[in-house]
Design a protein around this motif. Structure first.
Motif, PDB file in Angstrom:
ATOM      1  N   VAL A 122       0.846  -1.193   0.000  1.00 48.57           N
ATOM      2  CA  VAL A 122       0.000   0.000   0.000  1.00 48.57           C
ATOM      3  C   VAL A 122       0.887   1.251   0.000  1.00 48.57           C
ATOM      4  CG1 VAL A 122      -0.227   0.174   2.525  1.00 48.57           C
ATOM      5  CG2 VAL A 122      -2.053   1.022   1.065  1.00 48.57           C
ATOM      6  N   GLY A 123       0.488   2.247  -0.767  1.00 47.38           N
ATOM      7  CA  GLY A 123       1.214   3.511  -0.767  1.00 47.38           C
ATOM      8  C   GLY A 123       2.510   3.500  -1.559  1.00 47.38           C
ATOM      9  N   SER A 124       2.739   2.443  -2.366  1.00 46.52           N
ATOM     10  CA  SER A 124       4.019   2.363  -3.087  1.00 46.52           C
ATOM     11  C   SER A 124       4.038   3.290  -4.299  1.00 46.52           C
ATOM     12  CB  SER A 124       4.292   0.929  -3.528  1.00 46.52           C
ATOM     13  OG  SER A 124       3.197   0.441  -4.282  1.00 46.52           O
ATOM     14  N   ASN A 125       2.889   3.814  -4.663  1.00 49.74           N
ATOM     15  CA  ASN A 125       2.851   4.777  -5.768  1.00 49.74           C
ATOM     16  C   ASN A 125       1.635   5.678  -5.594  1.00 49.74           C
ATOM     17  OD1 ASN A 125       0.625   3.209  -6.594  1.00 49.74           O
ATOM     18  ND2 ASN A 125       1.929   1.929  -7.884  1.00 49.74           N
ATOM     19  N   GLU A 126       1.463   6.580  -6.510  1.00 48.11           N
ATOM     20  CA  GLU A 126       0.379   7.573  -6.474  1.00 48.11           C
ATOM     21  C   GLU A 126      -0.622   7.156  -7.549  1.00 48.11           C
ATOM     22  OE1 GLU A 126      -1.123  10.386  -4.796  1.00 48.11           O
ATOM     23  OE2 GLU A 126       0.933  10.471  -4.026  1.00 48.11           O
ATOM     24  N   PRO A 127      -1.724   6.483  -7.189  1.00 52.45           N
ATOM     25  CA  PRO A 127      -2.664   6.042  -8.233  1.00 52.45           C
ATOM     26  C   PRO A 127      -3.172   7.239  -9.048  1.00 52.45           C
ATOM     27  CG  PRO A 127      -3.196   5.007  -6.145  1.00 52.45           C
ATOM     28  CD  PRO A 127      -2.140   6.039  -5.864  1.00 52.45           C
ATOM     29  N   ARG A 128      -3.259   7.032 -10.359  1.00 52.13           N
ATOM     30  CA  ARG A 128      -3.683   8.140 -11.228  1.00 52.13           C
ATOM     31  C   ARG A 128      -5.184   8.398 -11.074  1.00 52.13           C
ATOM     32  NH1 ARG A 128      -1.781   5.393 -16.712  1.00 52.13           N
ATOM     33  NH2 ARG A 128      -0.094   4.828 -15.296  1.00 52.13           N
ATOM     34  N   PHE A 129      -5.596   9.582 -11.517  1.00 55.21           N
ATOM     35  CA  PHE A 129      -7.014   9.948 -11.450  1.00 55.21           C
ATOM     36  C   PHE A 129      -7.779   9.385 -12.629  1.00 55.21           C
ATOM     37  CE2 PHE A 129      -5.490  13.563  -8.765  1.00 55.21           C
ATOM     38  CZ  PHE A 129      -6.206  13.198  -7.639  1.00 55.21           C
ATOM     39  N   LEU A 130      -9.089   9.452 -12.530  1.00 57.83           N
ATOM     40  CA  LEU A 130      -9.950   9.085 -13.647  1.00 57.83           C
ATOM     41  C   LEU A 130      -9.555   9.902 -14.868  1.00 57.83           C
ATOM     42  CD1 LEU A 130     -13.553   9.081 -12.150  1.00 57.83           C
ATOM     43  CD2 LEU A 130     -12.024   7.165 -12.526  1.00 57.83           C
ATOM     44  N   ASP A 131      -9.555   9.252 -16.015  1.00 62.90           N
ATOM     45  CA  ASP A 131      -9.275   9.941 -17.255  1.00 62.90           C
ATOM     46  C   ASP A 131     -10.613  10.373 -17.849  1.00 62.90           C
ATOM     47  OD1 ASP A 131      -8.846  10.544 -19.935  1.00 62.90           O
ATOM     48  OD2 ASP A 131      -7.061   9.261 -20.001  1.00 62.90           O
ATOM     49  N   TYR A 132     -10.815  11.675 -17.990  1.00 59.11           N
ATOM     50  CA  TYR A 132     -12.118  12.158 -18.437  1.00 59.11           C
ATOM     51  C   TYR A 132     -12.505  11.587 -19.797  1.00 59.11           C
ATOM     52  CZ  TYR A 132     -16.025  15.168 -19.441  1.00 59.11           C
ATOM     53  OH  TYR A 132     -17.275  15.620 -19.740  1.00 59.11           O
ATOM     54  N   ASP A 133     -11.513  11.490 -20.697  1.00 59.58           N
ATOM     55  CA  ASP A 133     -11.807  10.975 -22.038  1.00 59.58           C
ATOM     56  C   ASP A 133     -12.205   9.502 -22.008  1.00 59.58           C
ATOM     57  OD1 ASP A 133     -11.265  13.388 -23.172  1.00 59.58           O
ATOM     58  OD2 ASP A 133      -9.126  12.941 -23.452  1.00 59.58           O
ATOM     59  N   ARG A 134     -11.740   8.797 -21.014  1.00 58.08           N
ATOM     60  CA  ARG A 134     -12.064   7.371 -20.924  1.00 58.08           C
ATOM     61  C   ARG A 134     -13.395   7.128 -20.223  1.00 58.08           C
ATOM     62  NH1 ARG A 134      -8.051   3.564 -21.925  1.00 58.08           N
ATOM     63  NH2 ARG A 134      -9.335   2.112 -20.743  1.00 58.08           N
ATOM     64  N   TRP A 135     -13.928   8.178 -19.626  1.00 63.18           N
ATOM     65  CA  TRP A 135     -15.115   7.986 -18.800  1.00 63.18           C
ATOM     66  C   TRP A 135     -16.284   7.441 -19.628  1.00 63.18           C
ATOM     67  CZ3 TRP A 135     -16.188   6.649 -14.327  1.00 63.18           C
ATOM     68  CH2 TRP A 135     -17.430   6.878 -13.739  1.00 63.18           C
ATOM     69  N   ALA A 136     -16.468   8.039 -20.833  1.00 64.66           N
ATOM     70  CA  ALA A 136     -17.558   7.598 -21.704  1.00 64.66           C
ATOM     71  C   ALA A 136     -17.338   6.140 -22.123  1.00 64.66           C
ATOM     72  CB  ALA A 136     -17.650   8.502 -22.928  1.00 64.66           C
ATOM     73  N   PHE A 137     -16.100   5.831 -22.486  1.00 60.39           N
ATOM     74  CA  PHE A 137     -15.756   4.452 -22.854  1.00 60.39           C
ATOM     75  C   PHE A 137     -16.072   3.496 -21.701  1.00 60.39           C
ATOM     76  CE2 PHE A 137     -12.235   1.527 -21.735  1.00 60.39           C
ATOM     77  CZ  PHE A 137     -12.514   0.486 -22.629  1.00 60.39           C
ATOM     78  N   ALA A 138     -15.679   3.919 -20.506  1.00 57.07           N
ATOM     79  CA  ALA A 138     -15.879   3.056 -19.333  1.00 57.07           C
ATOM     80  C   ALA A 138     -17.360   2.817 -19.067  1.00 57.07           C
ATOM     81  CB  ALA A 138     -15.206   3.676 -18.112  1.00 57.07           C
ATOM     82  N   GLN A 139     -18.172   3.850 -19.334  1.00 58.16           N
ATOM     83  CA  GLN A 139     -19.608   3.705 -19.093  1.00 58.16           C
ATOM     84  C   GLN A 139     -20.240   2.704 -20.043  1.00 58.16           C
ATOM     85  OE1 GLN A 139     -21.391   5.065 -16.471  1.00 58.16           O
ATOM     86  NE2 GLN A 139     -19.248   5.355 -15.941  1.00 58.16           N
TER      87      GLN A 139
END
Ligand SMILES: Cc1cc2nc3c(=O)[nH]c(=O)nc-3n(C[C@H](O)[C@H](O)[C@H](O)COP(=O)(O)OP(=O)(O)OC[C@H]3O[C@@H](n4cnc5c(N)ncnc54)[C@H](O)[C@@H]3O)c2cc1C
Ligand SMILES: Nc1ncnc2c1ncn2[C@@H]1O[C@H](COP(=O)(O)O)[C@@H](O)[C@H]1O
Lengths: 264, 326
Positions: free
Chosen positions: A180-197
């Motif tokens: 845990v805490g070994s890196n900084e998880p990236r944020f949601l990618d706005y452009d991928r949000w539609a794809f993910a939905q």
């Protein structure tokens, strides 16, 4: 490389209650989150893919309400998502959980790396990753903070141990648990949000998983909860005072002197 | 394997450097105690590239020491170690296997349980026998001050990993038991990982051995400089809650509690800590607990001998002053 990330959805630790009658965790009232070290595992996988190519699939075992969390992983950057979901998988301890996840990984086919979190926060044991490794006859490295490619298709993993950091060369396929805490998880990618939905989260039930039913769910779980009880409180004096800082300091000093003499 | 197997109680003695992890000796002591109630024998089992060090284990009362050796076992590898230990277990049929819940102990246990198709109770903080001679491992942390008793009714061996620091290692005695060294049948394919390098920790810290611990929680606001000073002045060590280690204020190996270490110092001074059960399990074995918290309702006061209601900052400064020096 094809990397599978095992991701678990857990109740927010502070919101879990225990039902003393059924001896079960009552998750109903608790909101959920993705287990925090699993986010570090996902970030490790995505960074590895971005740097060296390949594909990242997230895999989870759990009830249908887990599905939106898999979409979060897709929006963050995963390529595919699979949910193993069936009543037959319920009540699983680490033996059955690891068996089910391993069966899912087998069904996915050619997988080089399986990344897990170090431990799940809902009574987790950190045992699932090495257990998956045994089911798959894969190599393993737990408590890893860094993962890089090695020579001849191997990977190098740096493990955080009690007495130091160990770097190992692993043959693939390998199962790795990420601290845990070994890196900084990236944020949601706005452009991928539609794809993910709109993306398809594949859901595999018992029939589709083609596992051996004797190893699944409650039936495949050798451990049992025999009882629940309140944690015994050590017999303390429980004297509480509201005093000035100086008075507090002298009270504390008196305790220190007494404690040192009492038990030396 | 079935519940009737009774090749006794096995303890995995994990090697670290030229010796063993402290928890190995703690569980060996506990196993000895359980074996008296069960009238079974205790075997301490080691894995490595040579024997050696067995004489150290013999001072903790085992009936047997079993050394599983092979050149490929020089350094821990979950895959190879699980094969070595699994093969020996399938031959001798112990009813119970205890391991220390260290990182390598867990790395091994998770794999071995699958190999043996048996149940594993992880991270226990107490071990009891029920009426039917079955081992119950108690695991805290299901919220609300509750702990769960986990058993493995049908499969053997029952495997349990035990948190470091929950049992006291017995005093060393005169050597007991016999030593057997077995060469393990192993090939390159049985090994999954090879150590490339090892970077030992500069100052390795073991809170389970500290006499005095000063713990800081969220309430310190990350101001650990003064906490360190206080610990130094008291000849003690700094401890922390998970909030403080997650925030990066302090090294993770100073975390106390369910995920951290279980400590039993003579005195622990707990500053700005609310007293969640996942934390308090780590200090319940302390001789004296003193807590400072500005919230009079903080649960930590239930776990303290002396509770000071107030801001920790001025209390720390005043205490430092009264201890003399800067
Ligand atoms: C599976 C699991 C395992 C866990 N394992 C651990 C573990 O091993 N160790 C651990 O510690 N936690 C663990 N936790 C987390 C645990 O539940 C608590 O969240 C944590 O212990 C809280 O840390 P804290 O007391 O520092 O912070 P808080 O709960 O936020 O408490 C801070 C306290 O400081 C007081 N305060 C604030 N300012 C001041 C001031 N100026 N002066 C005096 N007092 C002040 C506040 O009144 C408050 O009571 C675990 C949780 C889970 C779910
Ligand atoms: N039901 C699950 N679905 C997906 N991954 C899981 C599941 N349970 C455990 N894992 C993985 O195994 C890791 C360790 O979990 P545990 O052994 O439960 O502490 C987690 O961080 C996850 O990566």
């Amino acid at each position: 490389m094809h990397i599978v990330v095992c991701m678990k959805v857990v109740p927010r630790p502070e919101e879990v209650k225990v039902d003393l009658a059924t001896k079960m965790l009552d998750r109903a009232g608790a909101r959920s989150v993705i287990n925090s070290s699993d986010m570090n595992a996902l970030e490790t996988a995505l960074a590895f893919r971005d740097a060296h190519g390949g594909k990242v699939t997230v895999l989870s075992m759990g009830p249908p309400p887990f599905e939106p969390y898999l979409r979060v992983a897709l929006a963050v950057g995963a390529d595919e998502a699979i949910l193993l979901s069936d009543r037959a998988f319920g009540g699983a301890d680490t033996l059955a959980t690891s068996y089910t996840l391993a069966a899912g990984i087998r069904k996915i086919g050619k997988v080089d790396l399986v990344l897990c979190g170090e431990e799940s926060s809902d009574g987790g044991t950190s045992q699932v990753p090495p257990s998956i490794a045994e089911w798959l006859n894969a190599s393993q490295a737990t408590y890893v903070e860094r993962l890089v490619p090695g020579k001849h298709g191997t990977v190098h993993a740096t493990r955080v141990l009690e007495d130091g950091k160990e770097t190992v060369e692993l043959s693939v396929p390998a199962v790795i648990s990420v601290v845990v805490g070994s890196n900084e998880p990236r944020f949601l990618d706005y452009d991928r949000w539609a794809f993910a939905q709109s993306a398809k989260v594949q859901v595999w039930n018992e029939k589709e998983l083609c596992g051996d039913p004797q190893y699944l769910g409650l039936k495949g779980s050798p451990t049992a909860v025999a009882g629940l009880r309140e944690v015994k409180k050590a017999g303390r004096r429980r004297e509480t005072v509201t005093v000035t800082p100086d008075e507090a300091a002298s009270r504390i000093k008196a305790e220190i002197d007494r404690a040192k003499i009492a038990r030396s | 394997m079935t519940a009737t197997d009774d090749g006794g109680l096995w303890v995995y003695a994990e090697r670290r450097g030229s010796s063993f992890t402290p928890v190995s000796l703690e569980i060996l002591g506990k196993a000895k105690e359980l074996s008296r109630q069960l009238s079974v024998e205790v075997t301490a089992v080691t894995v490595g590239n040579d024997g050696g060090a067995a004489s150290e284990l013999q001072r903790y009362g085992p009936d047997h020491v079993l050394e599983l050796v092979h050149p490929l076992l020089a350094v821990h590898d979950g895959k190879a170690y699980a094969k070595a230990l699994g093969t020996a277990i399938q031959k001798a049929h112990p009813s119970t296997l205890l391991l220390g819940a260290t990182r390598n102990g867990q790395d091994l246990a998770g794999r071995l349980a699958v190999r043996l198709r048996t149940g594993l109770t992880a991270h226990v903080t107490s071990l009891e026998l029920d009426g039917g001679r079955q081992l119950v491992g108690w695991v805290p942390g299901f919220g609300g001050g509750i702990e769960a008793g986990i058993t493995c009714p049908e499969k053997r061996p029952q495997m349990v990993t035990v948190r470091p620091g929950v049992f006291l290692a017995p005093p060393e005695g005169s050597p007991t038991g016999d030593v057997k060294t077995v060469k393990v049948d192993l090939s390159e394919e049985d090994v999954g990982s090879r150590r490339v390098s090892f970077e030992p920790k500069g100052s390795s810290i073991d809170l389970t051995r500290a006499d005095v611990i000063v713990v800081g929680g969220r309430g310190t606001g990350g101001n650990f400089g003064r906490i360190e000073e206080l610990a130094r002045r008291l000849g003690g060590e700094v401890g922390a809650t998970r909030v403080a280690t997650d925030a990066g204020w302090v090294d993770r190996d100073r975390m106390i509690g369910q995920t951290g270490v279980i400590t039993r110092p003579k005195l622990v001074l707990v500053l700005g800590v609310s007293g969640a059960v996942q934390f308090t399990v780590g200090i319940d074995g302390a001789g004296t607990v003193v807590a400072v918290n500005r919230d009079p309702e903080a649960p930590i006061f239930e776990h303290a001998d002396l509770g000071i209601v107030g801001d920790l900052g001025p209390v720390v400064e005043s205490l430092l002053r009264s201890l003399g020096g800067a």
